[in-house]
Motif scaffolding. Structure first.
Motif, PDB file in Angstrom:
ATOM      1  N   LYS A   1       0.884  -0.916   0.281  1.00  0.00           N
ATOM      2  CA  LYS A   1       0.126   0.064  -0.035  1.00  0.00           C
ATOM      3  C   LYS A   1       0.962   1.259  -0.079  1.00  0.00           C
ATOM      4  CE  LYS A   1      -3.930  -2.146   2.146  1.00  0.00           C
ATOM      5  NZ  LYS A   1      -4.767  -2.038   3.491  1.00  0.00           N
ATOM      6  N   TYR A   2       2.032   1.053   0.779  1.00  0.00           N
ATOM      7  CA  TYR A   2       2.824   2.367   0.784  1.00  0.00           C
ATOM      8  C   TYR A   2       3.489   2.494  -0.705  1.00  0.00           C
ATOM      9  CZ  TYR A   2       2.981   2.906   5.698  1.00  0.00           C
ATOM     10  OH  TYR A   2       2.985   2.927   7.214  1.00  0.00           O
ATOM     11  N   GLU A   3       4.096   1.423  -1.214  1.00  0.00           N
ATOM     12  CA  GLU A   3       4.348   1.451  -2.406  1.00  0.00           C
ATOM     13  C   GLU A   3       3.741   1.992  -3.697  1.00  0.00           C
ATOM     14  OE1 GLU A   3       6.601  -2.168  -3.371  1.00  0.00           O
ATOM     15  OE2 GLU A   3       8.157  -1.637  -1.844  1.00  0.00           O
ATOM     16  N   ARG A   4       2.308   1.645  -3.602  1.00  0.00           N
ATOM     17  CA  ARG A   4       1.418   2.301  -4.613  1.00  0.00           C
ATOM     18  C   ARG A   4       0.936   3.527  -4.185  1.00  0.00           C
ATOM     19  NH1 ARG A   4      -2.488  -2.774  -4.513  1.00  0.00           N
ATOM     20  NH2 ARG A   4      -3.068  -1.833  -2.785  1.00  0.00           N
ATOM     21  N   GLY A   5       1.222   4.220  -3.088  1.00  0.00           N
ATOM     22  CA  GLY A   5       0.713   5.487  -2.580  1.00  0.00           C
ATOM     23  C   GLY A   5      -0.547   5.490  -2.107  1.00  0.00           C
ATOM     24  N   VAL A   6      -1.284   4.373  -1.947  1.00  0.00           N
ATOM     25  CA  VAL A   6      -2.492   4.099  -1.508  1.00  0.00           C
ATOM     26  C   VAL A   6      -2.685   4.665   0.039  1.00  0.00           C
ATOM     27  CG1 VAL A   6      -4.510   2.484  -0.678  1.00  0.00           C
ATOM     28  CG2 VAL A   6      -3.303   2.182  -3.080  1.00  0.00           C
ATOM     29  N   ASN A   7      -1.736   4.477   0.752  1.00  0.00           N
ATOM     30  CA  ASN A   7      -1.647   4.925   2.128  1.00  0.00           C
ATOM     31  C   ASN A   7      -0.397   5.683   2.228  1.00  0.00           C
ATOM     32  OD1 ASN A   7      -3.496   2.910   2.891  1.00  0.00           O
ATOM     33  ND2 ASN A   7      -2.495   1.818   4.334  1.00  0.00           N
ATOM     34  N   ARG A   8      -0.505   6.906   2.905  1.00  0.00           N
ATOM     35  CA  ARG A   8       0.567   8.028   3.140  1.00  0.00           C
ATOM     36  C   ARG A   8       1.646   7.285   4.279  1.00  0.00           C
ATOM     37  NH1 ARG A   8      -2.891  13.242   2.996  1.00  0.00           N
ATOM     38  NH2 ARG A   8      -2.696  13.523   0.808  1.00  0.00           N
ATOM     39  N   ILE A   9       2.786   7.709   4.075  1.00  0.00           N
ATOM     40  CA  ILE A   9       3.895   7.455   4.854  1.00  0.00           C
ATOM     41  C   ILE A   9       4.129   8.598   5.715  1.00  0.00           C
ATOM     42  CG2 ILE A   9       6.255   7.083   4.955  1.00  0.00           C
ATOM     43  CD1 ILE A   9       6.042   5.563   2.236  1.00  0.00           C
ATOM     44  N   GLY A  10       3.970   8.325   7.076  1.00  0.00           N
ATOM     45  CA  GLY A  10       4.136   9.547   8.055  1.00  0.00           C
ATOM     46  C   GLY A  10       5.530   9.723   8.195  1.00  0.00           C
ATOM     47  N   ALA A  11       5.850  10.989   8.922  1.00  0.00           N
ATOM     48  CA  ALA A  11       7.126  11.293   8.947  1.00  0.00           C
ATOM     49  C   ALA A  11       7.864  10.104   9.852  1.00  0.00           C
ATOM     50  CB  ALA A  11       7.162  12.523   9.811  1.00  0.00           C
ATOM     51  N   SER A  12       7.637   9.593  10.627  1.00  0.00           N
ATOM     52  CA  SER A  12       8.458   8.795  11.668  1.00  0.00           C
ATOM     53  C   SER A  12       8.501   7.587  10.856  1.00  0.00           C
ATOM     54  CB  SER A  12       7.665   8.344  13.131  1.00  0.00           C
ATOM     55  OG  SER A  12       6.370   7.810  12.912  1.00  0.00           O
ATOM     56  N   ARG A  13       7.484   6.888   9.987  1.00  0.00           N
ATOM     57  CA  ARG A  13       7.710   6.006   9.140  1.00  0.00           C
ATOM     58  C   ARG A  13       8.708   6.240   8.047  1.00  0.00           C
ATOM     59  NH1 ARG A  13       6.414   1.548  11.017  1.00  0.00           N
ATOM     60  NH2 ARG A  13       4.234   1.758  11.018  1.00  0.00           N
ATOM     61  N   LEU A  14       8.578   7.304   7.694  1.00  0.00           N
ATOM     62  CA  LEU A  14       9.750   7.630   6.531  1.00  0.00           C
ATOM     63  C   LEU A  14      11.113   7.779   6.984  1.00  0.00           C
ATOM     64  CD1 LEU A  14       9.353   8.500   3.297  1.00  0.00           C
ATOM     65  CD2 LEU A  14       9.387  10.825   4.283  1.00  0.00           C
ATOM     66  N   PHE A  15      11.289   8.182   8.339  1.00  0.00           N
ATOM     67  CA  PHE A  15      12.562   8.177   8.883  1.00  0.00           C
ATOM     68  C   PHE A  15      12.876   6.542   9.063  1.00  0.00           C
ATOM     69  CE2 PHE A  15      15.085   7.926  12.830  1.00  0.00           C
ATOM     70  CZ  PHE A  15      16.105   8.744  12.537  1.00  0.00           C
ATOM     71  N   ASP A  16      12.202   5.826   9.664  1.00  0.00           N
ATOM     72  CA  ASP A  16      12.325   4.457   9.757  1.00  0.00           C
ATOM     73  C   ASP A  16      12.807   3.738   8.329  1.00  0.00           C
ATOM     74  OD1 ASP A  16      11.867   4.460  12.459  1.00  0.00           O
ATOM     75  OD2 ASP A  16       9.925   3.770  12.220  1.00  0.00           O
ATOM     76  N   LEU A  17      12.033   4.032   7.271  1.00  0.00           N
ATOM     77  CA  LEU A  17      12.405   3.604   6.119  1.00  0.00           C
ATOM     78  C   LEU A  17      13.812   4.146   5.461  1.00  0.00           C
ATOM     79  CD1 LEU A  17       8.918   4.099   4.318  1.00  0.00           C
ATOM     80  CD2 LEU A  17      10.213   1.970   4.283  1.00  0.00           C
TER      81      LEU A  17
ATOM     82  N   ARG B   1      16.223   4.807   7.440  1.00  0.00           N
ATOM     83  CA  ARG B   1      17.423   3.883   7.997  1.00  0.00           C
ATOM     84  C   ARG B   1      17.320   2.356   7.682  1.00  0.00           C
ATOM     85  NH1 ARG B   1      15.898   4.958  14.154  1.00  0.00           N
ATOM     86  NH2 ARG B   1      15.999   2.793  13.982  1.00  0.00           N
ATOM     87  N   VAL B   2      16.364   1.922   7.258  1.00  0.00           N
ATOM     88  CA  VAL B   2      16.471   0.565   6.899  1.00  0.00           C
ATOM     89  C   VAL B   2      17.034   0.464   5.463  1.00  0.00           C
ATOM     90  CG1 VAL B   2      14.880  -1.393   6.423  1.00  0.00           C
ATOM     91  CG2 VAL B   2      14.626  -0.383   8.532  1.00  0.00           C
ATOM     92  N   LEU B   3      16.423   1.405   4.363  1.00  0.00           N
ATOM     93  CA  LEU B   3      16.872   0.996   3.347  1.00  0.00           C
ATOM     94  C   LEU B   3      18.194   1.894   2.922  1.00  0.00           C
ATOM     95  CD1 LEU B   3      13.278   1.883   1.478  1.00  0.00           C
ATOM     96  CD2 LEU B   3      14.770  -0.412   1.660  1.00  0.00           C
ATOM     97  N   ASP B   4      18.642   2.513   4.048  1.00  0.00           N
ATOM     98  CA  ASP B   4      20.087   3.275   4.023  1.00  0.00           C
ATOM     99  C   ASP B   4      20.207   4.349   3.037  1.00  0.00           C
ATOM    100  OD1 ASP B   4      22.669   3.343   4.865  1.00  0.00           O
ATOM    101  OD2 ASP B   4      23.556   2.194   3.365  1.00  0.00           O
TER     102      ASP B   4
END
Length: 149
Positions: A54-70, A72-75
């Motif tokens: 859902k994130y990758e299709r843009g169906v669900n928005r990615i919040g600021a804290s989740r974007l921060f986590d992403l 870090r995980v994706l470097d």
């Protein structure tokens, strides 16, 4: 007439924002360049692979804290998710300019070059080169072979 306008407005409100679609496509791009599955990314973030979809299709928005986590995980830096977004409004433009018609002007974020299998395979092969000096020489070779801008 009023019913048709209301239906059109409701349809627009249910479509993903072009910005969310772009950010999601950048998540997908980085994940695939790393050879990571949606399931593995979900595990690293404590999410299901369906949520990653859902994130990758843009169906669900990615919040600021989740974007921060992403990031870090994706470097990658957080700015990576907004790179290559055409039509970014200049900082000097006012809010009214950004709000009026902003979404309509942002259609078509996909860049086919970044999503071709050949590009993904090339990048994966590049990052499998263990020696940083060899990797740098390959990079310099490819740059030397391309036409000057």
């Amino acid at each position: 007439m009023a019913g048709a306008e209301g239906e059109e407005r409701a349809e627009r409100e249910h479509r993903p924002s072009p910005i969310d679609v772009h950010v999601g496509s950048r998540v997908r791009l980085r994940r695939t360049l790393l050879g990571m599955s949606q399931e593995k990314l979900g595990e690293a973030l404590g999410l299901t692979f369906q949520q990653i979809q859902k994130y990758e299709r843009g169906v669900n928005r990615i919040g600021a804290s989740r974007l921060f986590d992403l990031s870090r995980v994706l470097d990658v830096p957080i700015s990576f998710f907004f790179d290559d977004m055409p039509g970014q409004p200049a900082a000097s433009q006012g809010f009214a300019r950004r709000a009026a018609g902003f979404a309509e002007a942002q259609e078509g974020f996909e860049d086919d070059t970044l999503h071709r299998r050949e590009t993904l395979e090339l990048v994966r092969a590049y990052y499998r080169i263990q020696d940083p000096a060899v990797r740098r020489r390959v990079f310099d070779l490819i740059k030397a072979m391309t036409p000057a801008d």
